[in-house]
Design an enzyme around this catalytic site. Structure first.
Site, PDB file in Angstrom:
ATOM      1  N   GLN A 106      -0.070 -10.071  21.103  1.00 21.30           N
ATOM      2  CA  GLN A 106      -1.514  -9.893  20.954  1.00 21.30           C
ATOM      3  C   GLN A 106      -2.028  -8.592  21.575  1.00 21.30           C
ATOM      4  O   GLN A 106      -3.134  -8.160  21.260  1.00 21.30           O
ATOM      5  CB  GLN A 106      -2.247 -11.104  21.539  1.00 21.30           C
ATOM      6  N   HIS A 119       5.624 -16.846  23.398  1.00 21.89           N
ATOM      7  CA  HIS A 119       4.208 -17.113  23.121  1.00 21.89           C
ATOM      8  C   HIS A 119       3.999 -16.962  21.613  1.00 21.89           C
ATOM      9  O   HIS A 119       3.554 -15.923  21.128  1.00 21.89           O
ATOM     10  CB  HIS A 119       3.320 -16.157  23.914  1.00 21.89           C
ATOM     11  N   ASN A 166       4.910 -21.363  25.128  1.00 22.03           N
ATOM     12  CA  ASN A 166       3.456 -21.497  25.107  1.00 22.03           C
ATOM     13  C   ASN A 166       3.032 -22.451  23.991  1.00 22.03           C
ATOM     14  O   ASN A 166       3.424 -22.273  22.824  1.00 22.03           O
ATOM     15  CB  ASN A 166       2.814 -20.132  24.849  1.00 22.03           C
ATOM     16  N   GLU A 167       2.254 -23.437  24.364  1.00 18.67           N
ATOM     17  CA  GLU A 167       1.658 -24.379  23.403  1.00 18.67           C
ATOM     18  C   GLU A 167       2.643 -24.862  22.340  1.00 18.67           C
ATOM     19  O   GLU A 167       2.464 -24.609  21.137  1.00 18.67           O
ATOM     20  CB  GLU A 167       0.422 -23.753  22.738  1.00 18.67           C
TER      21      GLU A 167
HETATM   22  C1  BGC Z   1      -3.212 -19.235  22.502  1.00 18.97           C
HETATM   23  C2  BGC Z   1      -3.644 -17.786  22.473  1.00 18.97           C
HETATM   24  C3  BGC Z   1      -4.901 -17.641  21.632  1.00 18.97           C
HETATM   25  C4  BGC Z   1      -5.991 -18.483  22.257  1.00 18.97           C
HETATM   26  C5  BGC Z   1      -7.331 -18.403  21.559  1.00 18.97           C
HETATM   27  C6  BGC Z   1      -4.341 -20.223  22.624  1.00 18.97           C
HETATM   28  O1  BGC Z   1      -4.109 -21.260  21.731  1.00 18.97           O
HETATM   29  O2  BGC Z   1      -2.227 -19.432  23.471  1.00 18.97           O
HETATM   30  O3  BGC Z   1      -2.588 -17.011  21.981  1.00 18.97           O
HETATM   31  O4  BGC Z   1      -5.296 -16.320  21.498  1.00 18.97           O
HETATM   32  O5  BGC Z   1      -5.611 -19.830  22.246  1.00 18.97           O
HETATM   33  O6  BGC Z   1      -7.233 -18.820  20.235  1.00 18.97           O
END
Ligand code: BGC
Length: 390
Positions: free
Chosen positions: A18, A112, A156-157
């Site tokens: 990002q 991520h 991540n997530e």
């Molecule tokens: C993610 C980020 C994303 C943010 C806002 C999260 O789900 O880890 O990468 O930019 O939310 O959408």
């Protein structure tokens, strides 16, 4: 003053794809530049943080924050299967050393959302080799962590990653609610996480965990069963899977109301952020409370929270609301150890491109000049006080 526990970490988060720019060997780069892409614009140079990370970290430190969460990019470290880029490893090690030199705690995420294009082309998380590949990548990343990085996030997530595995375009996530996760992919991600943690555990001092997008599903009266059905596989399952981890990251932005047919669209009269989500600062507190309960007491960090807005005063208001809620959860006995805002910079917001601005710092898209917003100074002052003035 709402005072936070001693040693509480204060910071901001980013992710490699990002902000770095020109992440050409990653699956997202391919997706963004495909002729039929639904991504509004490609990431391109992003914030050029691949070169300007020292400036980013210095701004964060000078504001009064003490922790920087960033991710390292698998596609740079292993651009072709089995080919290691020593230069990329050295680059990320320099980032860690820069953070330490500035007095910051580095919090490093291994994955991520983005993966190398070769990994995506060969079955991605559905490949029987996925967990071996992720384990090998973890080993490749060890020299970056050295013996001085304490906080490492494997994935991540994973809950969002499993939802994206169905092939839906992420642009649809915001507009139409969350697709069903691929449960086999979810199992594979968990296996990757566990194997990665085992490897990281062999290195003294590393505390590892994963981060979950907690989504504050709220049932309308009589819809509790639907909410459970919808929410468990998108949220709670990943919290429960973190039992026994060193820590768990909570990432909270909004809530989703569940009616008889599933998620409701956000009504017109409700305040929305530039991401199209309901402005709902209570999300962070609900996330940490739920994470604490579902994990039977794993220490928690807020690893992301914030809003996309062009009105920085609303961002401050949102962060203030989040922090007050998190303070309330701590007062009730939830072990929250840090608060990292999303995001340090206005960055590439996946399918939505650069329009939703989540940053504490604005970035000029051509000169890359960074301009801190009042919210950066505000959060830095909260950090210096280790407390929130009411
Ligand atoms: C993610 C980020 C994303 C943010 C806002 C999260 O789900 O880890 O990468 O930019 O939310 O959408």
């Amino acid at each position: 003053m709402l005072t936070f526990p001693e040693g509480f970490l204060w910071g901001a988060a980013t992710s490699a794809h990002q902000i770095e720019g020109n992440n050409v060997n990653s699956d997202w780069w391919v997706r963004e530049n495909a002729p039929d892409t639904r991504t509004t614009e490609p990431s391109g140079d992003a914030c050029d943080s691949y070169h300007r990370y020292r400036e980013d970290m210095t701004l964060l430190r000078d504001a009064g924050l003490d922790t920087y969460r960033f991710s390292v990019e698998w596609a740079r470290i292993e651009p072709e299967e089995g080919m290691i880029s020593h230069a990329a490893v050295a680059h990320y090690r320099r980032m860690v050393e820069t953070a330490l030199e500035l007095g910051l705690t580095p919090s490093v995420t291994l994955m991520h959302f983005t993966v190398p294009r070769w990994f995506a082309d060969d079955g991605m998380w559905r490949s029987p080799k996925a967990a071996d590949r992720f384990a090998r990548y973890t080993e490749l990343a060890l020299p970056i962590l050295g013996d001085d990085v304490r906080m490492v996030c494997t994935i991540n997530e994973p809950n969002i990653a499993a939802m994206l595995a169905g092939g839906e375009d992420p642009a649809d996530l915001v507009a139409y609610g969350l697709p069903a996760p691929d449960l086999e992919v979810a199992d594979t991600l968990l296996e990757c996480h566990r194997r990665s943690r085992e490897i990281l555990g062999g290195v003294g001092g590393i505390q590892s965990g994963w981060t979950v997008a907690t989504q504050a599903f709220q049932a309308e009266p009589g819809c509790e069963e639907v909410a459970h059905e919808y929410g468990y596989q998108r949220d709670d399952w990943y919290l429960e899977a973190a039992r026994g981890d060193d820590w768990l990251g909570v990432q909270a932005y909004t809530r989703t109301i569940i009616g008889p047919d599933g998620p409701r669209q956000v009504p017109d009269h409700v305040e929305k952020t530039l991401a199209g989500w309901e402005y709902y600062p209570e999300a962070a507190a609900l996330g940490v409370r739920s994470a604490w309960e579902k994990t039977d007491g794993v220490p928690i960090y807020i690893t992301e929270t914030g809003i996309a807005t062009a009105d920085d005063a609303r961002r401050i208001d949102y962060l203030r609301g989040s922090l007050a809620g998190v303070h309330g959860a701590i007062a009730d006995g939830v072990d929250v150890r840090g608060f990292l805002a999303w995001s340090l910079l206005d960055n590439f917001e996946w399918s939505a491109g650069y329009r939703p601005t989540f940053g504490l710092i604005a970035v000029d898209r051509e000169t890359f000049v960074r301009t801190p917003k009042p919210s950066l100074g505000w959060l830095g002052q909260v950090a210096r006080n280790n407390g929130l003035t009411e």
